[in-house]
Every structure is written in structure tokens, then in C-alpha cells.
Design a protein around this motif. Structure first.
Motif, PDB file in Angstrom:
ATOM      1  N   ALA A 102     -15.296   7.863  -1.018  1.00  0.00           N
ATOM      2  CA  ALA A 102     -15.218   6.752  -1.974  1.00  0.00           C
ATOM      3  C   ALA A 102     -15.581   7.226  -3.378  1.00  0.00           C
ATOM      4  O   ALA A 102     -16.572   7.932  -3.565  1.00  0.00           O
ATOM      5  N   THR A 158     -17.363   6.370  -5.819  1.00  0.00           N
ATOM      6  CA  THR A 158     -18.418   5.448  -6.222  1.00  0.00           C
ATOM      7  C   THR A 158     -19.676   6.200  -6.628  1.00  0.00           C
ATOM      8  O   THR A 158     -19.905   7.345  -6.236  1.00  0.00           O
ATOM      9  N   TRP A 179     -19.788   1.897   0.819  1.00  0.00           N
ATOM     10  CA  TRP A 179     -19.693   2.291  -0.580  1.00  0.00           C
ATOM     11  C   TRP A 179     -20.190   3.715  -0.811  1.00  0.00           C
ATOM     12  O   TRP A 179     -19.851   4.338  -1.816  1.00  0.00           O
ATOM     13  N   ILE A 210     -11.578  -0.735  -3.075  1.00  0.00           N
ATOM     14  CA  ILE A 210     -12.620  -0.103  -2.264  1.00  0.00           C
ATOM     15  C   ILE A 210     -13.174  -1.104  -1.255  1.00  0.00           C
ATOM     16  O   ILE A 210     -13.387  -0.772  -0.086  1.00  0.00           O
ATOM     17  N   LEU A 235      -9.871   3.698  -8.665  1.00  0.00           N
ATOM     18  CA  LEU A 235     -11.087   3.135  -9.238  1.00  0.00           C
ATOM     19  C   LEU A 235     -10.919   1.631  -9.353  1.00  0.00           C
ATOM     20  O   LEU A 235     -10.628   1.083 -10.414  1.00  0.00           O
ATOM     21  N   HIS A 239     -18.092   1.763  -9.145  1.00  0.00           N
ATOM     22  CA  HIS A 239     -17.339   2.994  -8.930  1.00  0.00           C
ATOM     23  C   HIS A 239     -17.686   3.953 -10.068  1.00  0.00           C
ATOM     24  O   HIS A 239     -18.433   3.610 -11.005  1.00  0.00           O
ATOM     25  N   THR A 241     -12.778  -1.965  -7.689  1.00  0.00           N
ATOM     26  CA  THR A 241     -13.767  -2.582  -6.804  1.00  0.00           C
ATOM     27  C   THR A 241     -13.089  -3.307  -5.655  1.00  0.00           C
ATOM     28  O   THR A 241     -13.525  -3.197  -4.492  1.00  0.00           O
TER      29      THR A 241
END
Length: 579
Positions: free
Chosen positions: A372, A374, A367, A355, A350, A123, A352
């Protein structure tokens, strides 16, 4: 935006532009002051899209001053800030947005690492470490190590695709590691150091239930296994290595100070049993895995890391690892602790795991979904890695939590791409824009000829036909009898549900206030613009199809976008970057 707020933005921008110009003894940059401006004034953030346009004239005015004029103006607006700069000038050698690293040995050089857990792609917050480490490497002509800390195959289970995805992210940011290491390839090395630690009297095997040991530790009492002889500890550790215990049945602990004032530092776990096989074939045989503090501490020494940057919340890690270093007689690397970075503008946290869950549930397409937060998303949107790096560098290495304003990333990117990016028209058809309105042109030329770039007439013009009629956004449609200027074509009057051409005298705009709008041919290609707020469909000018995938365009009055898929017979797709 009201006049009072605009005035406050202009004043704050002037102070930051002056400070930036004086500190670096060069012209101020819009992108460089966006981060401090937003960080010091959180109330400005909701107006992030408008701010670059407001502060650009302020920055230009500052850049028109000489050095003494700038200092005089800071002394008038913010004398305390001028004193700070002068103090820094006295105490620093080479000027740099990042502070000097402590205790650099010029003869040995600087060797730093990023240590990602490959449980998913990066991210935006992850990019900060690579941006800063990569910049320090260049500044000191040092070395950049990427070490994948992948020794937890259960709670932070590695994703086999993430290794390459993370390396791709580092490449996108503009850096190349001097070496790439996977901790899961080094398990035998950790076993050897565990055996040496046992010989040094620094570790013992413990079969206490976790809750029972926790109670003893919190009371400053040693568990009954702490005084085992080294032979027994070696034997039981080898049984751990050979997989003869179940998960939670036996651990290897580092012997510290059981009465230490900080319970977190008392006899911490160095190795534990994990029954879940590692996803990498090369590591799937292991069941006895090192904890991160042991693995990372050993690797930092063996890989000759000289300086570590880590979160302020990980101060205990350095203290735990220091016990291991003391047993081995090693010198601990220099450590810089910093606060967390928080990113505005996104509805997704933020995280992982968060997401990943949103992708699994279908709420995000992947992603690189524009919604997102990222690195992959920024890249697909056409934002240069350097724009993100520069914004991260401006945050410095403060121990306080810092806010990354995406508007500063956008301002940086705008400076990088604006000059080389052609212009194009895209007319949006959503209700929020008033829908698409189609009108025939009565009289006038058969085509409009706006420039490819308003600042570079030598690049030529694009020809946009009007013979099939034109479409504009409904909110731009003037009342019957009123005029509107079709950009690159001329002035038309809205009459009898058509546009009647009335000339190309620009005074209609400059002196009479006729609105200038963008437009497209009624039979122009369909295009879907993917944005952070959802997809927007509409009609583009035909010339868009002459570009290539990955090319950037600025859709006039909308913003920059990266072309993702071009389809002359169906719907083309572009990703919105920023205004």
C-alpha cells in the motif's frame, strides 16, 4: 544495465552532486540528489535499486573537491546550471531547499495549516503538506495548525479512526501541531458568519433545482431568489439550520458576480442540507452543513492563518473565498499553489477510496500492508519519517506536477539507519531464487563468525553454527567441483552433495573470483519477509531471534527490514524496507 546507461547515470549524478554541494556549501548527499536525478531522468527509475550503488562513488569524488574545483567542474559540464545557482545566490538570503514564503511579517510570524479530510489514513502524497508546513514552521519559528475539514458527512464521510491515525502520521514525520481543530466542532461559528454575511447583503437562500440554476448561471442570468429581502433569507436559513428542508430542497448561496467570466465563481453554494448524520456524536445533530470553500475560508481567518499552500487545481477556491473576505473586510492570507505529487513504484493509486476498496475486498491486508502506498506502510517497513520529509522537501513548491522517486526516500533512509543497523543472513526459498539447497559441511570450523557490522568491528561478531548443515539459495549453488565463499565462514568446494571446507584465504575471492554468498544453518528459524511484491519465506540465522520487535536488520545481499513478530517455535515475520 549496459555501459552507456551507467555512464549517463554517473554524468547526471555528478552534475546534481556538484549543484547540491555548491548550492548548500557543504558535502553532497546521495539522498538529496536522488529526487532531482529521477525527476529529470524518468528512464532511470526502473533501475532505482541499482542507482545508489552507482552514484555513491561519484558523490564521494565530488565531496573530495574544494569549492572552486566544484564550480569549475559545473562550468565545464553544465554552465547554464551554474548561472542559475549564482543568480539564486544573488537573490536569496538564507539558503534552503524551499523558497522563501512571500510577504512574511516578522512581527506577526508565520502561521500555517494542514487541513486533512479524515475519511481515511494518509497515503504518501498526503505527507507532502505536513512535511513542507512543518519545515516552514521550524524555519520561521512559526505555528503549525492541524484542522480537520470534516464537514461532509456523506460523500467524504469521516472515519472515526482516521483522526488519530492522521495525527500519528504527522508525529511519524517528526512534527507536532501547535493546535488541533475539528471543523465539525465549529458548526455554530459557521452559522453565525452566515447570518452576518446575510446582513452584509452577501448571501441568499435558493430553492432552484440544481440543473435549473446551472443553466441560469452558465448563461449569466440571476435566479429569481437572488433579490430576496434579508428578513426572508434569515428566516429560510434558520429553517435550514433547524432541519426543516430535505436534501437538495434549499441552499444558501454567496452573492458574487453572476456575469463573472468564470462560471465557477458565480453565486456559489455556502450551505446545503445533508440528511446523513455525521459519525461524530458531537456533530450528529446537524443537517445544515457548510461547503468547504465557506468553512475553510472562515476558519483560515479566525485561526489567523498567514500562509496557505494548496494545489494549483484549487485556484478557484481562493477566488471564491475572496468574495466572502471582501464582504467581511478581511485580508486574505498569502497563497502558494503547487502541482500534484506522483509516486513511482506502486501498482496502487494514491487514492484513499481506492485503497479502502482494496482493503475491503481483501486485496490488501490493511493500511500498513507493504504493497500500500501509505504512510502507515512506510512506518511498518522501518522507513524513518525524516527520510520521507527530506525527499518531499527536495520537490520544492513548483506549480508543475512533480514525481517522487521512492528510491530517493530509500537513499535518505539508508543514510539514517545504515550505521546503526546490524547485519544478518536470510536465505529465501522461492523458485525465483532457485529454492533452498541444503548441504552438510565437511571439515572446517563448527561455526561462522561474520561481523555484526562490517564498518564497526568493535561491535563484535555473531556466531552461526554449521553442525546441522547449511542452506543457501539454489541460484548460488556452484557446479560440482567448484568453490563458493560462505560469507563469514570461509571457502568450500561443492563435492559429493556436500560442502568441503577448503580454507579461509580471502585471495580466493579477491584474486580468483570465487563468489561470496550468504547462508543459514539448516535448522535455523523460519522467517517470512513481507515485501511490496508479496511475501517471501525462508530460513534466517538464529541470532535474529535475539532482537526485539521493531528492531532493524540488514539481511545481507537482500536489504533492510524491520522485525515485526518473533517466534522461536514457529514463523517470525519481518517487513522489507528497501535494498
Amino acid at each position: 544495465m549496459d555501459d552507456e546507461l551507467r555512464a549517463r547515470i554517473e554524468e547526471a549524478a555528478e552534475v546534481n552532486a556538484l549543484l547540491n554541494a555548491v548550492k548548500h556549501e557543504s558535502e553532497a548527499q546521495v539522498g538529496a540528489i536522488m529526487g532531482p536525478l529521477m525527476g529529470e531522468n524518468p528512464e532511470f527509475r526502473e533501475h532505482g535499486d541499482e542507482i545508489p550503488g552507482i552514484i555513491t562513488p561519484v558523490v564521494d569524488r565530488v565531496n573530495g573537491m574544494d569549492g572552486q574545483e566544484r564550480r569549475d567542474r559545473i562550468a565545464e559540464l553544465a554552465p547554464d546550471r551554474l548561472e542559475e545557482i549564482e543568480s539564486e545566490d544573488e537573490g536569496e538570503g538564507e539558503d534552503h531547499p524551499l523558497p522563501d514564503l512571500p510577504n512574511v511579517d516578522e512581527s506577526e510570524g508565520v502561521r500555517m495549516r494542514v487541513a486533512p479530510n479524515p475519511n481515511g489514513p494518509w497515503h504518501i502524497g498526503h505527507a507532502r503538506m505536513a512535511a513542507v508546513v512543518g519545515t516552514y514552521k521550524e524555519r520561521y519559528d512559526g505555528a503549525f495548525v492541524c484542522r480537520f475539514d470534516d464537514t461532509d458527512p456523506e460523500t467524504k464521510r469521516p472515519d472515526l479512526d482516521a483522526y488519530d491515525q492522521i495525527l500519528d502520521a504527522i508525529d511519524y514525520l517528526g512534527f507536532e501541531p501547535d493546535s488541533v481543530v475539528k471543523a465539525s466542532d465549529r458548526v455554530g461559528t459557521y452559522y453565525d458568519h452566515a447570518r452576518d454575511l446575510i446582513d452584509a447583503g452577501g448571501a441568499y437562500t435558493c430553492s432552484c433545482p440544481q440543473g435549473e440554476f446551472s443553466d441560469l448561471k452558465n448563461n449569466g442570468e440571476a435566479c429569481p431568489h437572488r433579490e430576496k429581502d434579508a428578513g426572508t433569507v434569515h428566516e429560510e436559513f434558520e429553517e435550514m439550520v433547524n432541519g426543516e428542508y430535505e436534501s437538495g430542497e434549499m441552499v444558501l448561496r454567496v452573492r458574487t458576480d453572476i456575469t463573472h467570466k468564470n462560471p465557477a465563481l458565480r453565486d456559489f453554494v455556502a450551505f446545503r442540507i445533508i440528511d446523513t448524520p455525521h459519525p461524530r456524536e458531537a456533530a450528529e445533530e446537524y443537517r445544515c452543513w457548510p461547503m468547504l470553500d465557506f468553512q475553510s475560508g472562515v476558519d483560515d481567518h479566525l485561526l489567523d492563518i498567514t500562509h496557505i499552500i494548496r494545489g494549483i487545481d484549487l485556484q478557484d477556491s481562493a477566488k471564491r473565498q475572496q468574495f466572502v473576505y471582501d464582504y467581511f473586510g478581511w485580508e486574505y492570507p498569502e497563497v502558494v499553489h503547487w502541482g500534484h505529487v506522483q509516486v513511482d513504484e506502486y501498482d496502487v493509486s494514491l487514492s484513499t477510496s481506492t485503497i479502502s476498496e482494496l482493503i475491503a475486498e481483501g486485496d490488501l491486508d490493511g493500511w500498513d500492508d507493504p504493497r500500500a502506498p501509505t504512510v502507515a506502510s512506510l512506518e511498518r517497513r522501518g522507513i524513518r519519517g525524516q527520510a520521507l520529509v527530506d525527499a518531499m522537501i527536495e520537490l520544492g513548491t513548483s506549480t508543475s506536477n512533480v514525481d517522487l522517486a521512492m528510491s530517493s526516500v530509500y537513499a535518505n533512509n539508508r543514510e539514517l539507519i545504515d550505521d546503526d543497523t546490524d547485519r544478518a543472513f536470510f536465505v529465501r526459498e522461492g523458485e525465483e531464487y532457485g529454492g533452498l539447497v541444503e548441504r552438510q559441511i565437511i571439515g572446517g570450523p563448527d561455526a561462522g563468525e561474520p561481523p555484526l557490522h562490517p564498518d564497526h568491528e568493535d561491535r563484535g561478531r555473531r556466531e552461526i553454527p554449521v553442525t546441522s548443515g547449511v542452506v543457501i539459495e539454489g541460484d548460488d549453488l556452484p557446479p560440482h567441483g567448484e568453490r563458493v565463499w560462505l560469507k563469514g565462514y570461509g571457502c568450500v568446494r561443492h563435492t559429493r552433495d556436500a560442502f568441503e571446507y577448503v580454507g579461509d584465504d580471502i585471495s580466493a575471492v579477491r584474486e580468483e573470483g570465487v563468489d561470496v554468498v550468504h547462508w543459514a544453518p539448516a535448522d535455523g528459524p523460519a522467517l517470512r519477509l513481507r515485501t511490496m511484491d508479496g511475501d517471501v519465506t525462508g530460513v534466517a540465522e538464529p541470532g535474529v531471534l535475539e532482537y526485539d520487535t521493531d528492531d532493524l536488520l540488514q539481511f545481507e545481499r537482500i536489504g533492510f527490514a524491520r522485525l515485526d513478530a518473533l517466534d522461536a517455535d514457529g514463523e517470525s515475520v519481518a517487513y522489507f524496507a528497501h535494498p
